[in-house]
Design a protein around this motif. Sequence first.
Motif, short mmCIF file in Angstrom:
data_model
loop_
_atom_site.label_atom_id
_atom_site.label_comp_id
_atom_site.label_asym_id
_atom_site.label_seq_id
_atom_site.Cartn_x
_atom_site.Cartn_y
_atom_site.Cartn_z
N THR A 128 0.91 -0.79 0.16
CA THR A 128 -0.01 0.09 0.24
C THR A 128 0.78 1.46 0.06
O THR A 128 0.83 2.74 -0.70
CB THR A 128 -0.96 0.24 1.08
OG1 THR A 128 -0.42 -0.19 2.34
CG2 THR A 128 -1.72 -0.57 0.83
N THR A 129 1.91 0.72 0.42
CA THR A 129 2.94 2.15 0.44
C THR A 129 3.50 2.43 -1.01
O THR A 129 3.73 3.68 -1.41
CB THR A 129 4.13 2.20 1.67
OG1 THR A 129 4.24 2.00 2.79
CG2 THR A 129 5.17 3.01 1.32
N SER A 137 -4.50 7.35 -4.23
CA SER A 137 -5.08 7.98 -3.23
C SER A 137 -6.17 6.50 -2.71
O SER A 137 -6.56 5.95 -2.93
CB SER A 137 -6.41 9.04 -2.67
OG SER A 137 -7.24 8.87 -4.42
N GLU A 138 -5.82 6.52 -1.84
CA GLU A 138 -5.98 5.34 -0.85
C GLU A 138 -8.06 5.12 0.08
O GLU A 138 -8.07 6.53 0.91
CB GLU A 138 -5.14 5.12 0.56
CG GLU A 138 -5.50 3.62 1.71
CD GLU A 138 -4.79 3.16 2.54
OE1 GLU A 138 -4.96 2.36 3.21
OE2 GLU A 138 -3.94 4.03 2.87
N ASP A 139 -7.70 4.20 0.00
CA ASP A 139 -9.89 4.25 0.64
C ASP A 139 -9.84 3.02 1.72
O ASP A 139 -9.98 2.26 0.87
CB ASP A 139 -10.93 4.92 -0.09
CG ASP A 139 -12.14 4.61 0.75
OD1 ASP A 139 -12.34 4.90 1.91
OD2 ASP A 139 -13.20 4.51 -0.23
N LEU A 140 -9.73 3.45 2.56
CA LEU A 140 -10.20 1.77 3.60
C LEU A 140 -11.20 0.85 3.73
O LEU A 140 -12.58 1.70 3.82
CB LEU A 140 -9.52 1.82 4.80
CG LEU A 140 -9.43 0.97 5.92
CD1 LEU A 140 -7.98 -0.21 5.49
CD2 LEU A 140 -8.68 0.87 7.15
N LYS A 161 -7.43 4.61 -5.75
CA LYS A 161 -7.95 5.02 -7.02
C LYS A 161 -7.10 6.56 -7.35
O LYS A 161 -6.12 6.96 -6.90
CB LYS A 161 -9.13 5.56 -6.72
CG LYS A 161 -10.86 4.59 -6.56
CD LYS A 161 -12.13 5.16 -5.86
CE LYS A 161 -13.01 4.13 -5.80
NZ LYS A 161 -14.17 4.91 -5.61
N GLN A 162 -7.45 5.71 -9.08
CA GLN A 162 -6.33 7.56 -9.57
C GLN A 162 -6.88 7.73 -10.90
O GLN A 162 -6.94 6.24 -12.18
CB GLN A 162 -4.88 6.96 -9.78
CG GLN A 162 -3.98 7.45 -10.31
CD GLN A 162 -2.55 7.61 -10.73
OE1 GLN A 162 -2.46 6.62 -11.45
NE2 GLN A 162 -1.62 7.99 -9.63
N ASP A 163 -7.77 8.78 -11.06
CA ASP A 163 -8.51 8.57 -12.51
C ASP A 163 -9.75 7.25 -12.47
O ASP A 163 -10.07 7.67 -11.63
CB ASP A 163 -7.55 8.63 -13.94
CG ASP A 163 -6.66 9.70 -13.54
OD1 ASP A 163 -7.00 11.33 -13.30
OD2 ASP A 163 -6.01 10.28 -13.80
N ASN A 164 -9.41 6.71 -13.23
CA ASN A 164 -10.57 6.45 -13.33
C ASN A 164 -10.10 4.69 -13.49
O ASN A 164 -10.48 3.10 -14.45
CB ASN A 164 -11.46 5.71 -15.11
CG ASN A 164 -10.16 5.75 -16.34
OD1 ASN A 164 -8.72 5.81 -15.98
ND2 ASN A 164 -10.50 5.27 -17.02
#
Length: 327
Positions: A128-129, A137-140, A161-164
């Motif tokens: 994850t790092t 960007s992270e969403d747990l 997520k990054q863009d699509n």
Amino acid sequence: MVIHARALSWSTKHTAIALMGNSRTKFFDVCELQEMVLNLLPLPAVFSFALSSDSHKQGVAMLFRGRFCTFARRFFDDPTPFFDALICSMGVLSGSGALRILFFMETYGWEPSDMDIYVPLGKADFLTTFVTAAGYSEDLVHPQDHRGYAHGFIQTVRRFKQDNRRIDVVESTNRSPIAPILEFHITALMNYVTPLSVFSAYGEFTSHGKAIVHPMVFDQARLTLTTCMAIAKYRDRGFTILSTMQSFIKETRFSGHNGHICGHMEVCVITRRSTNDKGCVQLVFCEDLYEESGYRWLPTVNWCLGGRLCNKAIGYQIPYVMVRGDI
């Protein structure tokens, strides 16, 4: 299905001749011809070809490595650091990405928009790092809040997520990143790919465009709208979705080639399977690097598909997945 090297070489030779005969304006080198032929073969035949000689194994390794690189470039500009991070975290790529890589799903005309990575317990932080450093960007997401995954062997699901583009890092509850994969809702998704190896639990069955709905979907009340939509997605991609093993037996009997043997066929509901058994299609490309990596220490996983007993109206085998040596 076992294809001997001599028979496979004959098939490869004549397929190559046919390809050359159909092309009057383009000349193919040996590697390009070999790749074209391998793309036409079912997965077990590709693996038999790889085991026939060291040079063939190297060619198959290059084929899958190339497919993996092509897929990874949709998420990372340079896939090499990603491969290194995957090896360090003992992670495996599964889901639709592995399905596309292993079974040359370009012919179905669809492109996976997400990447599903499974790691052993305690190995998620490193990966994850890396993903965060790559600009995601992270969403747990906790497993009980995410219906797209089986809950039995999942500790956490971390979504990036990054863009699509989307990457899910799924952390197992034990030392095996493979156990959650064997709880997927259909057998066609029970595969994984690493930079050093590939694996398919139902390689021959999936190569023929067939998939069985996992009985756990019905046993554990997982037949949600999300699961139904996921199953329908693969039906729309060309797979024949069978709700029970009986559907397959009935289909093959009517076709005149019912070779089902209870307790021995890999798709039988009572067959005790293992990630090391001969029903699995698996191949290690770089033995030296594999031995040095953490993959060699991954525990064996036993499972039974389960469901209604074959050829019987009454009787049921409880499905299970068990990590050997796990407490």
